[in-house]
Structure formats: structure tokens, C-alpha cells
Design a protein around this motif. Structure first.
Motif, mmCIF file in Angstrom:
data_model
loop_
_atom_site.group_PDB
_atom_site.id
_atom_site.type_symbol
_atom_site.label_atom_id
_atom_site.label_comp_id
_atom_site.label_asym_id
_atom_site.label_seq_id
_atom_site.Cartn_x
_atom_site.Cartn_y
_atom_site.Cartn_z
ATOM 1 N N TYR A 61 34.218 -38.809 76.600
ATOM 2 C CA TYR A 61 35.071 -39.597 75.630
ATOM 3 C C TYR A 61 35.426 -40.892 76.362
ATOM 4 O O TYR A 61 35.884 -40.879 77.502
ATOM 5 C CB TYR A 61 36.258 -38.910 75.256
ATOM 6 C CG TYR A 61 36.037 -37.657 74.508
ATOM 7 C CD1 TYR A 61 35.840 -37.435 73.242
ATOM 8 C CD2 TYR A 61 35.769 -36.547 75.480
ATOM 9 C CE1 TYR A 61 35.666 -36.423 72.672
ATOM 10 C CE2 TYR A 61 35.544 -35.159 74.605
ATOM 11 C CZ TYR A 61 35.410 -35.115 73.178
ATOM 12 O OH TYR A 61 35.270 -34.300 72.469
ATOM 13 N N ARG B 95 32.469 -40.749 71.687
ATOM 14 C CA ARG B 95 32.191 -39.216 72.300
ATOM 15 C C ARG B 95 30.731 -39.320 72.292
ATOM 16 O O ARG B 95 29.753 -39.659 71.637
ATOM 17 C CB ARG B 95 32.447 -38.313 71.078
ATOM 18 C CG ARG B 95 32.038 -36.854 71.658
ATOM 19 C CD ARG B 95 32.850 -35.544 70.665
ATOM 20 N NE ARG B 95 32.046 -35.877 69.515
ATOM 21 C CZ ARG B 95 32.725 -35.382 68.311
ATOM 22 N NH1 ARG B 95 33.684 -34.384 68.580
ATOM 23 N NH2 ARG B 95 32.424 -35.198 67.364
ATOM 24 N N VAL C 259 34.066 -41.967 66.851
ATOM 25 C CA VAL C 259 35.016 -40.903 66.369
ATOM 26 C C VAL C 259 36.302 -41.411 65.779
ATOM 27 O O VAL C 259 37.298 -40.660 65.274
ATOM 28 C CB VAL C 259 35.162 -39.619 67.313
ATOM 29 C CG1 VAL C 259 34.182 -38.942 67.719
ATOM 30 C CG2 VAL C 259 35.848 -40.333 68.357
ATOM 31 N N THR D 9 40.166 -32.708 70.486
ATOM 32 C CA THR D 9 38.753 -32.695 70.514
ATOM 33 C C THR D 9 38.201 -31.852 69.425
ATOM 34 O O THR D 9 37.072 -32.057 69.191
ATOM 35 C CB THR D 9 38.066 -32.614 72.012
ATOM 36 O OG1 THR D 9 38.455 -31.160 72.515
ATOM 37 C CG2 THR D 9 38.430 -33.536 72.908
ATOM 38 N N ARG E 171 40.333 -33.070 66.063
ATOM 39 C CA ARG E 171 40.325 -34.689 65.974
ATOM 40 C C ARG E 171 41.628 -35.137 65.232
ATOM 41 O O ARG E 171 41.485 -36.361 64.518
ATOM 42 C CB ARG E 171 38.969 -35.051 65.158
ATOM 43 C CG ARG E 171 37.774 -34.508 65.588
ATOM 44 C CD ARG E 171 36.695 -35.214 65.102
ATOM 45 N NE ARG E 171 36.702 -34.786 63.361
ATOM 46 C CZ ARG E 171 36.254 -33.691 63.003
ATOM 47 N NH1 ARG E 171 35.958 -32.641 63.628
ATOM 48 N NH2 ARG E 171 36.295 -33.401 61.510
#
Length: 797
Positions: free
Chosen positions: A190, A203, A213, A250, A253
Motif C-alpha cells: 500500500y 494497492r 483504492v 484492508t 476498505r
């Protein structure tokens, strides 16, 4: 009708009972002061090695003392100065750094930083493929990745699989822009990059590359970002004077604001220990602190403990009842329940034994992290169990076995029986029992604050007591009770989660479908993923061809009254498998929807396998928490008791009765009882060892270990039941070769771990059959030992 309405009202009241306000963050950041530096020291950078902070001040390094009560001035290692030290990657295991050849120059090489006593040591690792400016380095899956800008200002990324001198750098897909911070979480990277206003988060995933993202809700403070736990990223974002902390999950999100300690905008920051070390320069001297997450104490209350104590007492009571009733019983009574168990009880026990705490904790975590693909295995396995119920189980039940490995002696040779039985024992203790003990201990530790080791000891001891007291009857009837406790807890958990999702069941289904969280089937031919073809392959070899390999399951089948009853027990097992699997996967999906809407209720320091235990501890009201914990106990203890009983049976029947000079039924039972105690203690010890490692998914570890250890001997059953040409020397060669080759596949990570077991079985079958062709045809009668009705006369085919 009035009674049903009243019952519905009671259930609704219980489900809606006193849930914490979701606006409140579960975690906060707390700053702990660090011993002050000398007033004249003006820091220019900060890093850490292990848990000790290192402050850079010109030509001097200030190393935090091991006791944290002061600082020690140290010179830079020979050839290294402040201007040559680039980006640093800090993990609990090691610290890596990028070095330049000239003051302020681009990074040219990677090195490891470590402490030798109180001196900083730099160990060169590898020269970078090219010089990189604005470079960053991270540790990822045992290797390292480096990102930076080349001399033309173009982004570049290189990976290296290990620190070994002969390891090579590989060029990877570069990010689309210059990176300001770089973090590794799981197999992904990331990166924060400058955006129009706020920074953006990128990402990188293997085989996928980079993708955007979304926007970060601010601009990241340099150095003040780190990966937390197994699913969180922590960022400090710049404000006018005080930086604020946020986390990004992760999996869901979702961003969450973290209350508590902030960071002055001019501070230097670095990952250190379990948090971040901060150095704030000032005219009167620098201010130092450690910032880490602090969680509230989530303790069980009196009603929770009362429910758990009643459950544990009931289990021990059942064991004591059968001990007093059968204490002078035969080996048949202790090992196979006197062959008097009804098929429906045996079938329920089969399911209870098969699910374990892996289903109750690890499967919801897997569904939370990914989707329902692994449920495909349940659907396909039901078809395999139909074949087993009709063809395999009646064949073995008619032989009146106590150890299923007795079949291998009758069909091949006593040596094959002992080899296979020994491998089964190692598999059960090493790859199943220890993990099944550790998982609920993790849940208990998350909820009560009791140390994981004590949780493992409490669970292990209770299970050892009722299993060794009551034998097979106690195991099966406690399994029967435990299935209802498990399902009660699972159903209640799903209903409770859904009722506390804004929008209820409709919203949960909408999000699950939109995010593809209920995806079942993957028809791709990628051998590194869990696909439909992989599950079919596994079921054919793990269920259809080798079902008898598992003494834990077969012991229930052998405890029924007849071959017909044995077949019906498997049908009962199959009938429960699909709805049972649905409940546990649905918990994971419901948790995903809940935590996506309420990311502030997560604990960034916990592993993914603790997701469901965290919800139980933090969100459920008193009494309900105890009920769910009892369900976790039930899931674990049903399998643990089965493993202890089955392994003690194998040791007693396959080894003690074969090797002892004058064995008697009473001595065999006593030996099995003491063996059960030893087996339980071994499982406890291995579980405690596992608790010392940061394991991302215990579900995956369980699959790997069973595949590596459990496939070699399983193929012997296929060779025995489905062929008439296989013989003892060929089968022994097949077992040994399959074990070796499977370890080779594991070493080089050639396929997804879900394939290991099926590949190992297939290798044993193929190699064992081919090897058998080089030895004489079996001459003994095979009547009743194969699926063929005309098996009395061996043939060379």
C-alpha cells in the motif's frame, strides 16, 4: 398462537438488548513518555531496531537504553553517516535500510540494521539494480521490495525473495507516481501518493499490479504510517498544528478516526514496537513519546461465567456417568461404544467432529476476508459421501474393526498398518489437535483477558478429563449435545449481527452481493487458487477413495449396530453438512457488512482469526456472550475429545496390543486412558508453541499441515479397496514417495495448499500401484476386502 407470539417477543427483546453505541471508537491511541534526551540534542531523524528507538542528531546516534530509562551516545558505523541513511523498514523480526554512497545521494544498496549489545551494526545485503531517489523499502513475505525514482524521474519497483547472497532482484510493475509512504500488509503493498488536495492510496497485488483504492482523508505525515495487526494500516494526517490518526482496513476498505494522542506537525516518526515512536524538536529540547493502541478490558460477566461453568460441568458429568457405568467394560465398549450407538447419534457426532473450532472461528474469519468459495467443498463433499455411504462404509463395518488400520494389516501387512497408523497419529496431534486448541484459546483471551496459555490449559484439561473417563460413549453423546450448543450460538450470532446492521437483512444481502462476498464457484484453472476443479480433485481423493483413512470419523461409523446403520450415519452427516457450513460462512459475511459500516469498533492489533471473538466480546450483551463462548467451547471440545479417544485407540490397538507380551482387555483400556492423557498434553504443548507465532490464517495452516502429513498413508486404502494387484512392498514405496514429493511441492510453492492432500494421495496411489507391478501378485484371498464381489481369487490386473 399466543404462546408463539410471546416467544417471538422474548426473542426480539433478547436480540435487541443493550448494544454499545457504534459512534464510540473501541480503541484509542495513548502516548507514553520516553526518557528525555540531553537538552542540547537537536534530532534530525528517528528510527528503531527491535523495540529500541534510535535518534539521529548530526554525527551522533542516540540509542535508547534497554531498560528505557535513558540514552547512550554512539558513533555512526564506519563508512555510514546521517546523509547516507535512506528509508528504513521496521518489523518485529528485523530492520532493513537503504543506503547511499554519498551524502544526500540516491539509494544504491539494501542493508540490515541490528544491535550488537549497544552498538549499531550495518550488514550489507544487496546492491540495487539501479540508483533510486525518494526510495522506500518494505519487508514482504520474507523478502523485500523497493520503490523509488530512477535518474530520469520515472517510478521503479524491484523485489527480492530473500536475504541470501544468490537471490536476484526482479523488476515489478512500478507505481504510477512517486511514492510518499510504503507499507506491506499480507501479500499486498500500500502506497500513499500526492493527489489533488488529499493524498491517494494505491494497492499492489501479485499478478494484479497497482490500482487506486481511493482518497486518503488528508495528507500523510512522512514516516508516520505503519501496518497494524493483519488487516489495518495506521496513518497520521497533517492538520494545521496537530496531526490526527486514522486507520484503513484492508478487507472492508473503510476509514476510521482514532481518538487519543495526536502528533505535532513537525514531528519525526517511525514504527517502533507495537506502535509509533515520535520525536518533536523544540528549543528547550526534544520531546519523545511512544504512541500505541489501547483497548478496553472486555471481560466476561457473572452470567456469562455461569453459562460456561454449567456447560463444562455437564460435559464432565457425562464423562463421569459413563465411567461409573462402564468402568469395568471391554475394549469394544471403550473404543467403539459396544457397537450400540444409534445411527442418528453417530451421524451428528460425525458432523460435530468434522467442524471443530476451525469452523466456529477460522471459517467466519475466512468468509470475512474473502468469500464463500471454500463452501464449495461442502457441496461437492456431500456427493462423495453418498458414494461412501453405499460402497465403502458397509464394507469396513462388516469387518468389526476397532482400529480402521487393522484393514491394512489384513489386506497387506502388519508393517503397513503400523506405518499408516503412526502417520495418522502425528497428523491428528500436530496438524489438527493443536490448532483446534489454540483457536478457542485465542477467543477466550480476546474476551476475558486470560492469557492464551492459561486458556489452552483450561480447555485441554477439561477435555482430557471427560474423554479419558467415559470412552467412546461419552465422546459421542457429548458431541450430540455440543452440536446443538454450536448451532444455537451460530444462529443467534447471525440474527444479532443482522438486527444491528442499519437496514437489517436487506442491507446485509445488498452489500454481500455487491461486494461478491457470497461467491461460491471459481471455474478457473489457476492451480495457485482454490477452484471448483481443485475441490472436485480433493473430494475424489480425500473422500471417495480414502474416507477410511480418518480414524476419528471412522470410529463413529464402527460404533453403530450394523453395516446398514453405519451407512445411515454417513447419510445423516451429509444432510447436516450443507446447512451447517452455511451458518458459519454467513457469520463471516454478516461481520463484513457490520464492520464496513462500523470500522471504529475493530481492534487493529488483533489477527483476522479474532474477528468473530472480538464481536462477541465487544458487542454482545451479558449472557449471550456466555452462550456463544459455550458454542466455541463445544466446537473445539467435540473434535478434541474425538482426537484424544481415536489416537489413544490407535496407540493401544495398533501398537500396545501388537507389541506387549501378555495384553488383556483391561490392560489395553487402562493403557488407552493414560495414552489419552499423554496425547492431550502433547496437543496442549504444541498449541502453546503455535501461540508464539503471528499466523495470518489458522484455517490455511491446518489445510497445509494435513496435506503434508495426511495424504501419504491415505492412498493405501484406495490401493487396498479398489485394486486387486497392489501389494505390501508397492504400497510402502508409494507412501514414502508421496510424502517426499509433497514436501518438494510445498517447498517450491508450486500449487495452492488446498491441493496438497489430493496430490499426496494421488502420488501414493499411482506410485504404489506401479511399484506393486514389480513384486509378486498377492496370493491370499481378498474376499470382503475390496469393492469387487468376485475378489476371492486374486488376478494380475
Amino acid at each position: 398462537m399466543p404462546m408463539l407470539k410471546a416467544l417471538g417477543w422474548v426473542v426480539a427483546c433478547v436480540l435487541g438488548w443493550a448494544m454499545p453505541a457504534h459512534a464510540d471508537s473501541l480503541m484509542s491511541l495513548q502516548a507514553t513518555p520516553v526518557a528525555a534526551l540531553p537538552a542540547d540534542v537537536q534530532p534530525t531523524a528517528v528510527t528503531s531496531v527491535g523495540d529500541r528507538i534510535i535518534v539521529v542528531a548530526g554525527d551522533t546516534l542516540w540509542l535508547e537504553r534497554a531498560d528505557g530509562k535513558g540514552w547512550q551516545a554512539r558513533a555512526w558505523p564506519t563508512g555510514l553517516g546521517a546523509g547516507r541513511l535512506g528509508a528504513i523498514a521496521v518489523t518485529p523480526e528485523r530492520t532493513l535500510a537503504l543506503l547511499a554512497d554519498a551524502e544526500g545521494g540516491p539509494s544504491l544498496r539494501a542493508a540490515r540494521l541490528r544491535l550488537a549489545g549497544d552498538d549499531l551494526v550495518v550488514e550489507p545485503l544487496a546492491v540495487l539494480p539501479q540508483a533510486l531517489a525518494r526510495a522506500h523499502i518494505v519487508v514482504n513475505n520474507g523478502g523485500m521490495l523497493v520503490v523509488g525514482l530512477d535518474t530520469a524521474g520515472m517510478p521503479k519497483m524491484f523485489s527480492r525473495q530473500s536475504d541470501a547472497a544468490d537471490a536476484r532482484w526482479l523488476a515489478e510493475a512500478a507505481p504510477p507516481a512517486a511514492v510518499d509512504s510504503l507499507l506491506a500488509q499480507g501479500a499486498s503493498l500500500y502506497a500513499s501518493v500526492a493527489g489533488a488536495g488529499n493524498d491517494r492510496l494505491l494497492r499492489w497485488q501479485p499478478k494484479v499490479g497497482w490500482n487506486d483504492v481511493g482518497a486518503i482523508p488528508g495528507n500523510v505525515v512522512p514516516g508516520a504510517a505503519r501496518a497494524m495487526g493483519q488487516g489495518h494500516l495506521l496513518f497520521f494526517l497533517r492538520d494545521a498544528a496537530q496531526a490526527r490518526a486514522v486507520t484503513w482496513h484492508t478487507v472492508t476498505r473503510a476509514w476510521a478516526e482514532v481518538p487519543g494522542a495526536g502528533v505535532a506537525s513537525g514531528a519525526f516518526a517511525t514504527p517502533a514496537g507495537k506502535g509509533v515512536a515520535l520525536v518533536i524538536p523544540g528549543g528547550a529540547g526534544a520531546t519523545l513519546s511512544r504512541v500505541a493502541f489501547e483497548a478496553p478490558d472486555l471481560l466476561l460477566r457473572w452470567l456469562d461465567w455461569a453459562i460456561i461453568v454449567v456447560y463444562l460441568a455437564a460435559m464432565v458429568g457425562i464423562g463421569g456417568y459413563f465411567y461409573l457405568r462402564e468402568k469395568d467394560g471391554s475394549t469394544s465398549s471403550f473404543f467403539v461404544g459396544g457397537r450400540s450407538i444409534p445411527f442418528w447419534a453417530a451421524g451428528v457426532s460425525l458432523y460435530a467432529t468434522n467442524v471443530s473450532s476451525i469452523s466456529f472461528i477460522a471459517i467466519p474469519a475466512k468468509a470475512f476476508e474473502t468469500n464463500w468459495q471454500y463452501l464449495t467443498n461442502n457441496l461437492i463433499a456431500v456427493l462423495g459421501l453418498m458414494f461412501v455411504a453405499v460402497w465403502i462404509v458397509p464394507l469396513l463395518r462388516r469387518l468389526d474393526l476397532m482400529s480402521v488400520f487393522s484393514y491394512l494389516e489384513t489386506r497387506f501387512h502388519p508393517g503397513i498398518r503400523m506405518i499408516a497408523s503412526a502417520l495418522c497419529i502425528v497428523t491428528q496431534i500436530g496438524s489438527r489437535m493443536s490448532i483446534i486448541l489454540f483457536l478457542p484459546a485465542l477467543a477466550i483471551a480476546s474476551i476475558t483477558g486470560i492469557d492464551v496459555v492459561w486458556s489452552i490449559l483450561i480447555m485441554g484439561v477439561f477435555t482430557i478429563v471427560y474423554t479419558t473417563l467415559g470412552g467412546m460413549k461419552a465422546v459421542i453423546w457429548t458431541d450430540f449435545v455440543q452440536v446443538f450448543v454450536m448451532f444455537g450460538g451460530a444462529i443467534f450470532a447471525i440474527a444479532f449481527i443482522v438486527m444491528h446492521i442499519d437496514g437489517g437483512a436487506a442491507r446485509a444481502i445488498e452489500v454481500a452481493l455487491a461486494e461478491d462476498k457470497t461467491k461460491l464457484f471459481d471455474f478457473s484453472f489457476d492451480l495457485t487458487r482454490a477452484t471448483v476443479w481443485g475441490f472436485i480433485f480433493l473430494v475424489v481423493f480425500d473422500v471417495v477413495l480414502t474416507f477410511p483413512k480418518d480414524q476419528v470419523l471412522m470410529q463413529r461409523v464402527l460404533s453403530t449396530k450394523s453395516d446398514k446403520e453405519a451407512g445411515r450415519s454417513v447419510w445423516t452427516f451429509a444432510a447436516i453438512m450443507i446447512p451447517g457450513g452455511f451458518f458459519f460462512y454467513a457469520i463471516g459475511t454478516a461481520l463484513y457488512v457490520f464492520y464496513q459500516a462500523h470500522p471504529e469498533r475493530m481492534n487493529p492489533t488483533l489477527p483476522l482469526d479474532a474477528t468473530f471473538p472480538l464481536f462477541i466480546a465487544a458487542e454482545l450483551p451479558m449472557g449471550v456472550t456466555g452462550l456463544i463462548i459455550a458454542g466455541i467451547f463445544a466446537a473445539a471440545m467435540s473434535t478434541l475429545s474425538s482426537i484424544i479417544n481415536s489416537v489413544s485407540t490407535l496407540v493401544s490397538v495398533d501398537f500396545y496390543e501388537k507389541l506387549a507380551k501378555h495384553p488383556t482387555p483391561q490392560k489395553s483400556v487402562r493403557f488407552a486412558e493414560w495414552t489419552g492423557v499423554v496425547v492431550g498434553v502433547l496437543g496442549i504443548v504444541i498449541a502453546i508453541v503455535l501461540s508464539r507465532f503471528d499466523i495470518r490464517s489458522l484455517f490455511d495452516v491446518s489445510i497445509e499441515m494435513v496435506g503434508l502429513l495426511g495424504g501419504g498413508f491415505a492412498g493405501a486404502y484406495t490401493l487396498g479397496m479398489f485394486t486387486r494387484r497392489a501389494n505390501a512392498p508397492g504400497v510402502a514405496i508409494g507412501i514414502g514417495a508421496s510424502l517426499v514429493l509433497t514436501f518438494v511441492i510445498w517447498t517450491f510453492q508450486l500449487v495452492h495448499p488446498y491441493f496438497y492432500l489430493a496430490i499426496s494421495i494421488m502420488l501414493c496411489i499411482v506410485i504404489g500401484y506401479v511399484a506393486s507391478l514389480f513384486f509378486p501378485v498377492p496370493t491370499r484371498s481378498l474376499d470382503g476386502l475390496t469393492i469387487y464381489r468376485d475378489a476371492k481369487t486374486p488376478v494380475a490386473s
